[in-house]
Write an enzyme that holds these catalytic residues in place. Sequence first.
Site, mmCIF file in Angstrom:
data_model
loop_
_atom_site.group_PDB
_atom_site.id
_atom_site.type_symbol
_atom_site.label_atom_id
_atom_site.label_comp_id
_atom_site.label_asym_id
_atom_site.label_seq_id
_atom_site.Cartn_x
_atom_site.Cartn_y
_atom_site.Cartn_z
ATOM 1 N N ASP A 74 2.604 5.285 -6.903
ATOM 2 C CA ASP A 74 3.879 5.206 -6.168
ATOM 3 C C ASP A 74 5.085 5.082 -7.063
ATOM 4 O OD1 ASP A 74 1.773 3.499 -4.128
ATOM 5 O OD2 ASP A 74 2.972 5.172 -3.358
ATOM 6 N N HIS A 96 -2.443 -2.644 -9.348
ATOM 7 C CA HIS A 96 -3.378 -1.933 -8.462
ATOM 8 C C HIS A 96 -4.602 -2.803 -8.255
ATOM 9 C CE1 HIS A 96 -5.907 1.277 -6.834
ATOM 10 N NE2 HIS A 96 -4.762 1.879 -6.575
ATOM 11 N N HIS A 133 0.867 -1.206 0.000
ATOM 12 C CA HIS A 133 0.000 0.000 0.000
ATOM 13 C C HIS A 133 0.892 1.241 0.000
ATOM 14 C CE1 HIS A 133 -3.432 2.480 0.579
ATOM 15 N NE2 HIS A 133 -3.728 2.231 1.829
#
Length: 392
Positions: A328, A270, A229
């Site tokens: 990210d 994802h 995460h």
Amino acid sequence: SQGYFTYDPGFVSTASCDSEITYIDGDQGILLHRGYPIDQLAEHSNYLELCYLLLNGELPSAAESETFVDTIKNHTMVHEQLRNFFQGFRRDAHPMAIMCGVTGALSAFYHDSLDIDNPEHRRITAHRLIAKMPTLAAMSYKYSLGQPFIYPRNDLSYAENFLHMMFATPCEEYKVSPTLAKAMDRIFLLHADHEQNASTSTVRLAGSTGANPFACIAAGIAALWGPSHGGANEAVLNMLDEIGSVDNIDKYIKKAKDKDDPFRIMGFGHRVYKNYDPRAKVMQQTCHEVLEELGVQDDPILEMAQALEKIALEDDYFVSKRLYPNVDFYSGIILKAIGIPVEMFTVIFATGRTPGWIAHWNEMISGPYKIGRPRQLYKGYAQRDYKTIDKR
Ligand code: SDX
């Protein structure tokens, strides 16, 4: 066979909830905050304006914006006794460990606004959390360096203030670069909310018990810490360091396909996006802007990231699994260029995500709600009789 219930491994228990805050279409790669597309917000808005939008549902007028910015500014300091709280940590404690502890401890300092049924208490708590997270984040960094904490300043913008608290020292003036401040504000903005992700669902579940908001946000910070995460931005940089050079990328792409011991390419994939994460696109553009302004556009890490992205986007495995870069993938490269140390990356994510967490918490608490109770598919033994030890 031994009394176990068989179960379908594809069974996914989904505890769903309704919300008006953020909409994601994972197939189309769409992300809307209160109906506004993330790329338009990134281009025209700023982080505090998005905080206002997430909390209130509408963009502020000029007067509302001015009042909101002033209100947040006047909550950026933390109770002076909180500084002692840090002394209990080792200097080499991970800043996320400190943030979990210190954020939860805020309920011991701001207990004058913990009546969650009082809208005014909920409002001031939302403002306190948005205002104080950068201060606590910078304090966790300064503490790790053994440097004195730097107080917030009301003459600086939100992002400028954070960078100033991170890098200034009492010995000399620290001039915040407008480029870095703009990039920092964009990073906070792109992390502000993302529907029912793991950490937001954690905040909602904790909030559904009536726990105070500081405790709920601390629970969200703990959930965000995981490398699957919010910890992914730190993991991306560590992975690029491990890959070491463009020539080694193919080896790692091959490792990702190894059925027995699959290597997860950090920053890819994802739970929802089966298309490009729209935030990743904005992040990539910001990355180029920042590195160009800093004259480090040929940063070897960026070169490796771009090569990895190109190879992965053309690789059959990644294409078949619909694995695209996520938020990210590039954020870590920008943060590194700004001078933020890798162990602070997830703290930055938590700071940026605070308005999303608190907006979801407030949305749930403001209306009728029940305590969350995810269901399970029992796969243990059927009932059986106790055996005394001599019979086992
Ligand atoms: C965030 O939910 C949110 O909104 C989160 C977030 C937010 O803003 O709050 O967007 C922030 O957490 C972004 C994700 C950051 N994490 C990473 O970058 C870590 C690397 N990514 C993976 O760990 C993974 O992609 C997850 C955890 C993000 C999703 O995992 P899933 O749900 O297993 O992904 P999937 O079901 O779509 O995977 C499909 C297949 C699987 O193979 P099979 O089981 O079908 O054989 O692709 C494989 C996975 O094994 N796969 C990967 C991979 N991600 C998934 N293979 C290699 N590298 C990867 N990164």
